[in-house]
Write an enzyme that holds these catalytic residues in place. Structure first.
Site, PDB file in Angstrom:
ATOM      1  N   CYS A  45       0.816  -1.218   0.000  1.00 62.32           N
ATOM      2  CA  CYS A  45       0.000   0.000   0.000  1.00 62.32           C
ATOM      3  C   CYS A  45       0.850   1.269   0.000  1.00 62.32           C
ATOM      4  O   CYS A  45       0.572   2.221  -0.731  1.00 62.32           O
ATOM      5  CB  CYS A  45      -0.953  -0.010   1.186  1.00 62.32           C
ATOM      6  SG  CYS A  45      -0.188  -0.473   2.753  1.00 62.32           S
ATOM      7  N   HIS A  75      -2.450   6.483   4.292  1.00 64.44           N
ATOM      8  CA  HIS A  75      -1.026   6.525   4.598  1.00 64.44           C
ATOM      9  C   HIS A  75      -0.434   7.824   4.067  1.00 64.44           C
ATOM     10  O   HIS A  75      -0.596   8.164   2.891  1.00 64.44           O
ATOM     11  CB  HIS A  75      -0.299   5.345   3.945  1.00 64.44           C
ATOM     12  CG  HIS A  75      -0.607   4.014   4.563  1.00 64.44           C
ATOM     13  ND1 HIS A  75      -1.367   3.854   5.694  1.00 64.44           N
ATOM     14  CD2 HIS A  75      -0.225   2.748   4.197  1.00 64.44           C
ATOM     15  CE1 HIS A  75      -1.441   2.559   5.997  1.00 64.44           C
ATOM     16  NE2 HIS A  75      -0.772   1.875   5.098  1.00 64.44           N
TER      17      HIS A  75
END
Lengths: 350, 350, 350, 350
Positions: free
Chosen positions: A149, A242
């Protein structure tokens, strides 16, 4: 056209649920089967804990979970895999050997030389490795992996910069949300009012995967991109999204304005092909001094875009900036779904 | 000996309260006066909101807040200043001109050439600038500044490394707690489930202050240390404690083990002199793969130490590591208190 | 006197760690043994994850975990038990039958008619049940239970009110911290930015345990107190400290001021006997309009006191107020430690 | 039909922004003017901080903020007011006197005898008070208020129960999100890892407003409903969504199943009239043991529904349950928008 029937392995986990959510109303794909471990096989999907909002899609509530073996998925052509890493190598290989087209979010195959590690907006041409893979392994099906990710969003932003200016060095410090650890994942007692400066095995992925994806397809192999990455990975108390602080050295000098323009004007194949899950633009550049922010921007492009901001000069290297992306949408399930959409268009899905 | 009477400017703010907390039972100092703006002057201290735990010390509850001007503090010899930056230049100058020994947490004087920017464990010799300052400005008193909270802990760790190996380049990404913005400070709606990748004017401080503190006293001035710093500063949803991810290039190569040993064995003047607020050791090195952590380690050495961990090779530069320190204890009030203790021992407080 | 050697069952869990923390420097007790399940037996204590601050006490770091069976604890006289509920009934009975004095935080024995469910400040006289228990079961040792964490603090505040005014009805709504669920306990994905209005089996405990503890010792049994309790239990995103909103109907009317005075002036046996872990006062009454608050007040009396505030008229019943207590200190390990201290003084520990 | 032009007072605040968000694409209404205090008047809306997600609607970004006086809103017929309480009485009265139809979220007019305090799903018939108000005050326009956010959701659930069984007593304990305090609102340092058991002036509202709304229109006045409410209000660390634990005594006994059925089958005028912002159903009943939950359920019905769960017997009164609703959507701006939609359909908007 009839929808293509798909199965989802690891459907009860956090990423598996994102696959379910993204595929429940998909214009090209139809969920035909949900896979789980033998602990859950035979149970109805609605009897497993659903951790996303909104509620579980009605269409899958009464589906019975199947043991994740190829013989139980014969009504499917495509397999989306959120299988745990410790069994993914075996299981996914068996599915590909049995003729399924496997799109996996698991890590074991990512760095295999004949497996495309793909972001549709970055390296769609790497799909050509599929033929190498099939020939070498004798598989009628294939495996295509999406990246970690954090690596996905970093690579998405590095791509236009690498094309335009040539990357030489990349420093990256990530601040990663708890959903990256799955469910149940990170205990509250571990992360509330805290930062944990360590995520097991994350830094090596972040230092390696982008170099494969930005590499050049050279016949039957990928020549890794020739730059170095240094990564620090942190877990912070956010739910999704993130954030990454990045400093880069470039081979050809660029001003922040030039870099912003390159990022802002970047267009890639998914938008051109009109893939249903493709964000447009795939990179959102924000001009405010304090954006992107995790809670405000993680759903940009329905969670499929990457958001960049604070592009400015770095006093040691050339440029620094911050980027943000949704870790379980584009950074996991969504990346695989988009890969599958691309390969349908490119004719890899027979 | 009789305790030295001290006054605290900006006593109602978050850092002012830390001063009160640290000085309420101090073996050498006695709080004689609390200063505030004209909005609060005349009010009892207990009628202002106390934001720390435990409750407000009994000894100060009934003290009446005084307007922060020198004529109201004639019973004090030392002034600890948590005055807001926008008035600190004028106010602190007036106090020094009136003969007070001013220890300030405010930023306006930090980079003045004749003002010591001091961390007791890093550059106690810079105290000699006091004589330059007094001569140049004609002040019977003086001003000594402590550094920005993030710069304080970074510099504390860079000091032994710079002494041993010579710093060449420093990359730092901070993850800073909300208490760094004072009270009321950061609204919940801004930071819950979020990271804000921007703190106004913080990166310039972090890129400059360490170079002054690690500089060499050359007669009547400081020669700044000759290395570059690149900083990214972020606000994260933690209450107290600033975490920093650091990558460094060294002039003489060092292994992680050598660096750990240098940090672990570092001893400095405050411990030798037995200053009451000095942590011992001032640098705590943790060996676990996932430490320091903000909530677990911020109170190391009663909040006066800096904690370092994950010292490892950097794939681009030489070493990388993570460090943590308490921002309002050592990083603010505590830094000033320790400076004052040192200067008492060194004879600067007549 | 020589310290009494004690063993701790379930020493690796969250409550077990609180036992270790509170007993590591205890003036009367000395930790001689730490118990665990067969999964951890043989492992050094320092090799298990410690979830409290500050760090694990040095004295226990190298102790080897023992399987929690009586034959492995023959060097101990007192056993503090944080054994999981599903095995506590068997294990604790075996220890009592083998002559150990067992102080348990587990729930299985709490409502047994011959087991004292004790809060030292509420019902120290219930200790007399020990002789009934020993006679009836033929145990040379005994079991004394402390109450559920939420029930402990509620009962501590109800006691003086019941004595003074007679309770008739009690409504209570709790807002409980995540540490109440142990470690790993509540996943961040479940509780961040959330309230969960359900805690398994908590409301029955809160509706029943106080009535036993406030009951009257009548020969060999307890006559439950004659009032009804209605409870709603919620999990909220706090780390430690359970808050409870309470409305009560009284048999004799009382003003808020009278109730406050009764609570404020309450004194009990532990303070009189000078038990080392006894808070003084055991009930803290706050007058501010917005206290107690979880983060500010949970450590009152070193986490051993209960804090009450906002005592005011209830428009339907008689009074309403809010109370707060630390769930893993007084509400768990600390309650048992204080029970043991009391029984030492009362001569039950031979 | 042409859209009705509306103005929003207090457009820069948190509730004002919700009005903007809900009205930007409204099928019947068109934002023609945004009002602010003299501090912001003349500034473009985009130059004020937007605190919601997603980003500020494009259509309003370049609108210039107008000083909130009637002469500046002559192009509008309806006024939605998020004016601060301290000036709302004067300002809203001036707008009604000038002929505007004012829908206010402010509190000053709520308990005025001739002002409808309305929830469309509860007391649409109270709209008849408008004629009383206009006659009595000589206003060509009128003021209609919506209730306090916590009272709105409580009353929505009490309504069907009161109709079916007759309410006698209501205990309610709220756990309210920080957005209820507006922006900047609650400082992180005040609420992180905390519960504050006090919200200024909230309990009186919660104890009184429902009795007006559930009252009977008797000619030119409202006879308040004849039952008592006791409220405790708490601030908890959630972003949006107020949870309430409720215990009720009924005049006619009912089982939990009967109550659930009454709530589940409740239908009201907005659904029948097809008002564009009406949720359908307006009350969602959940059967799971641990729902509603704040983060999972606050957006039910696009934030316009109220969610009820855990309906069970109360050991003292008759029933207890938990309810949840969005405080700034249905509980504030959305309530006013729905009131306006209803009055358009009912012909009150000429």
């Amino acid at each position: 056209m009839d929808k293509i029937k798909v199965g989802i392995l690891g459907a009860t986990g956090a990423v598996g649920q994102r696959f379910v959510q993204m595929l429940a109303d998909h214009p090209w794909f139809e969920i035909a089967a949900l896979g789980a471990s033998d602990r859950s096989a035979g149970v109805k999907y609605k009897d497993r804990r659903w951790v996303l909002q909104p509620d579980m899609p009605a269409a899958v509530r009464d589906m019975e979970l199947r043991l994740g073996e190829p013989e139980n998925f014969t009504d499917c052509r495509i397999i989306f895999s959120a299988t745990p890493n410790d069994v993914a190598k075996r299981v996914e290989g068996e599915f590909a050997a049995a003729g399924f087209y496997v799109f996996t979010n698991a890590s074991p195959y990512r760095m295999e030389p004949d497996v495309p590690l793909m972001i549709t907006d970055v390296n769609p041409d790497h799909a050509a490795l599929i033929r190498v893979q099939q020939a070498r392994r004798g598989w009628p099906g294939f495996i295509v992996a999406n990246a970690n990710c954090t690596a996905t969003h970093l690579t998405s932003v590095l791509k236009p910069l690498h094309d335009a200016f040539g990357l030489e060095k990349v420093f990256v410090v990530s601040m990663q949300a708890v959903s990256g650890a799955g469910y149940p994942g990170v205990p509250t007692l571990d992360i509330a009012d805290n930062v944990i400066p360590f995520i097991n095995n994350e830094e090596p992925k972040l230092e390696e995967e982008p170099r494969k994806m930005l590499g050049r397809l050279a016949g039957d192999r990928i020549e890794y991109a020739d730059f170095a990455i240094s990564a620090h990975c942190n877990r912070v108390p956010t739910l999704d999204g993130h954030m990454e602080c990045v400093s880069v050295a470039l081979r050809r000098k660029a001003t922040p304005e030039e870099a912003a323009e390159v990022l802002r004007s970047y267009r890639s194949l998914p938008q051109e092909l009109g893939l249903p899950s493709a964000p447009d633009p795939c990179i959102v550049v924000r001009d405010e001094p304090d954006r992107p922010q995790v809670r405000l921007d993680r759903m940009a492009g329905n969670g499929m875009a990457t958001v960049v901001g604070r592009i400015r000069r770095d006093p040691i290297l050339d440029l620094k900036f911050v980027l943000l992306g949704h870790n379980t949408v584009r950074g996991a399930a969504g990346g695989s779904v988009l890969n599958a959409e691309l390969l349908v268009k490119q004719g890899y899905i027979a």
